[in-house]
Design an enzyme around this catalytic site. Sequence first.
Site, PDB file in Angstrom:
ATOM      1  N   GLY A  57       0.816  -1.212   0.000  1.00 27.18           N
ATOM      2  CA  GLY A  57       0.000   0.000   0.000  1.00 27.18           C
ATOM      3  C   GLY A  57       0.845   1.255   0.000  1.00 27.18           C
ATOM      4  N   GLY A  69       1.511   5.292   1.300  1.00 25.26           N
ATOM      5  CA  GLY A  69       1.506   5.918   2.621  1.00 25.26           C
ATOM      6  C   GLY A  69       2.699   5.531   3.468  1.00 25.26           C
ATOM      7  CG  HIS A  70       3.672   2.344   4.343  1.00 17.72           C
ATOM      8  ND1 HIS A  70       3.292   2.653   5.628  1.00 17.72           N
ATOM      9  CD2 HIS A  70       2.700   1.559   3.833  1.00 17.72           C
ATOM     10  CE1 HIS A  70       2.136   2.060   5.887  1.00 17.72           C
ATOM     11  NE2 HIS A  70       1.751   1.395   4.822  1.00 17.72           N
ATOM     12  CG  ASP A 125       0.153  -6.032   0.904  1.00 14.08           C
ATOM     13  OD1 ASP A 125      -0.163  -5.393  -0.115  1.00 14.08           O
ATOM     14  OD2 ASP A 125       0.446  -5.481   1.977  1.00 14.08           O
ATOM     15  CG  HIS A 168      -0.944  -0.181   8.268  1.00 14.54           C
ATOM     16  ND1 HIS A 168      -0.112  -1.260   8.375  1.00 14.54           N
ATOM     17  CD2 HIS A 168      -0.872   0.237   6.986  1.00 14.54           C
ATOM     18  CE1 HIS A 168       0.440  -1.501   7.185  1.00 14.54           C
ATOM     19  NE2 HIS A 168       0.007  -0.603   6.329  1.00 14.54           N
TER      20      HIS A 168
END
Lengths: 330, 330
Positions: free
Chosen positions: A55, A57-58, A111, A218
């Site tokens: 995802g 955002g990292h 994932d 998260h």
Amino acid sequence: MKRLINDGYDVVEEMLDGYVKAHSEDVRLSDESGRVVVSKHLSETPKVGIIFGGGSGHEPLFLGYVGKGVADAAVIGNVNTSPDPMTCYQAVKDVDNGKGCLYLYGNYQGDVINFDMGAEMAADDGIRVETVLITDDVYSSEVREDRRGVAGDVIVLMAACAAANEGKDLDEVKAVAERANLATYSLGVALSSSTLPVTGEKIFEIGEDEMEVGMGIHGEPGIVRKKIEPADSVVDEILEHILPDMKLEAGEEVSVLVNGLGALPVMDLYIVYRRVHDVLTEMGVKVHKSMVGNYATSMDMIGMSVTLTRLDEELKGYLDAEFDAPYLRQ
Amino acid sequence: MKRLINDGYDVVEEMLDGYVKAHSEDVRLSDESGRVVVSKHLSETPKVGIIFGGGSGHEPLFLGYVGKGVADAAVIGNVNTSPDPMTCYQAVKDVDNGKGCLYLYGNYQGDVINFDMGAEMAADDGIRVETVLITDDVYSSEVREDRRGVAGDVIVLMAACAAANEGKDLDEVKAVAERANLATYSLGVALSSSTLPVTGEKIFEIGEDEMEVGMGIHGEPGIVRKKIEPADSVVDEILEHILPDMKLEAGEEVSVLVNGLGALPVMDLYIVYRRVHDVLTEMGVKVHKSMVGNYATSMDMIGMSVTLTRLDEELKGYLDAEFDAPYLRQ
């Protein structure tokens, strides 16, 4: 919301557009998918393709590690969301040159499902794809294979890429990645939540003077929420969880990654590194390689994680290799 | 206070201790001063020594740019405070090898006074030291030489170091640094204050939905405080100040540095870069080099700045040189 974005639904596409424009010498988007970042330095001679992903955002995970001698492609999902199977498969089509591919990603359910389906689609087309899940977050489970992947992703990636660059076959590269993963242990602390672009809201609330040790990137619950302590005490508490689990002993060698989660100052990261280094040195453990910076973030989360990797001569060789991608030059 | 430090009075010493432990292959502290970070890659053949410096709290400025082919030393003051004259002079003693030294730093009164005294002390000992003040912050003054230095520091440093590495003499290196500085224009936006380690307090208050365009990296007042706008609008406003001042025209080439001030996500920096790139491309201006990341921060300040440098063939050559320091490998 203290962010600089446009429409919250467009952040991933706009980020990727900006990224490939800024680093057009190193990367491009796949011709078939705007969610696959492909290296412009793909090997001419056959080698195992290394595909990193997960995802958004990292950042700089995962796109920042696509380059020369590092990941061949990154598959990019929405914020905190797995990429879909077709995109995972597209990356294989973009990078495979006959020796098969290895998927590397942190152990999160979405994932696992989607990358596995991508691997099946590749198998149907006669391309072999293997997977190594990264499972370095010490607190997330007693059982090693159930652990989440956090900043250790970067270490495992480096080892796998160095092995692939030596011309090893898929089984061998997979074995190196598995060894690197099993040698890697992380634990972090969060002082704040990240801000979700679409809602403009924090994922969780935490008091102005509070921190949570062991929290996931998260916002997964940690070990304990308490008043913010001095940096040295926080490091000591993190190491009290990592070291017994790792069974690290005097005379061993490690790499140390002090990873900022996004909004902790560089100053603080080095104050943290200092304590990690001093504790290890006091134990008789040698730091062979050190990395300090924002390698795997949770956008604007205030916090950091410590990652230790037990090294032998083989892993040292892999981690000392040359990696050349926009975010892996430190 | 959402920081991870120990005693607020110890942050600089502890950071420096951590830094030289993490990067012991690249740097050491001066034998004579714990506030001078010296490269371990000093040239064997005589070359102009390049000394970078200023107050702490802007990491990776200045220490992160000491390395191979980059700064020979960095002089480190307390947070938001100039280093003292003796320390400025010590750096000269540590790096001069017969061709004199160049001081490079942002134009702040305390720095000017102390570095100038350092240069005088060097002159008394027969070592010639010249200075180039960096003055890239467009909003801080109508008069170029009165402007503050912000992220443009990194660009000027790169140009000066590349020129010094070619064996140019002190006058020539100084002239290159002056040209690079005059070609460089920056403007930033702050969405929050940084947090001072000693007091644990913010330098200034700003509303949850507010930003200030043109604010300095120490919280110097900006052009206007207003509601946070979409990233593209913020970029457009910044460029409306930079472009007329710079008189940039179609057909020219630039470098673009989108600099995070500490706590803005990488995602947002690339969304910002995208707009800068698109506006320049639309104008017919070519981006020769792009840098996106936290190059010059204000600790945990949320915000960013845009730096454009007008390039000719000579400056392009300098900026394309090889720089190898922990924070200058992007």
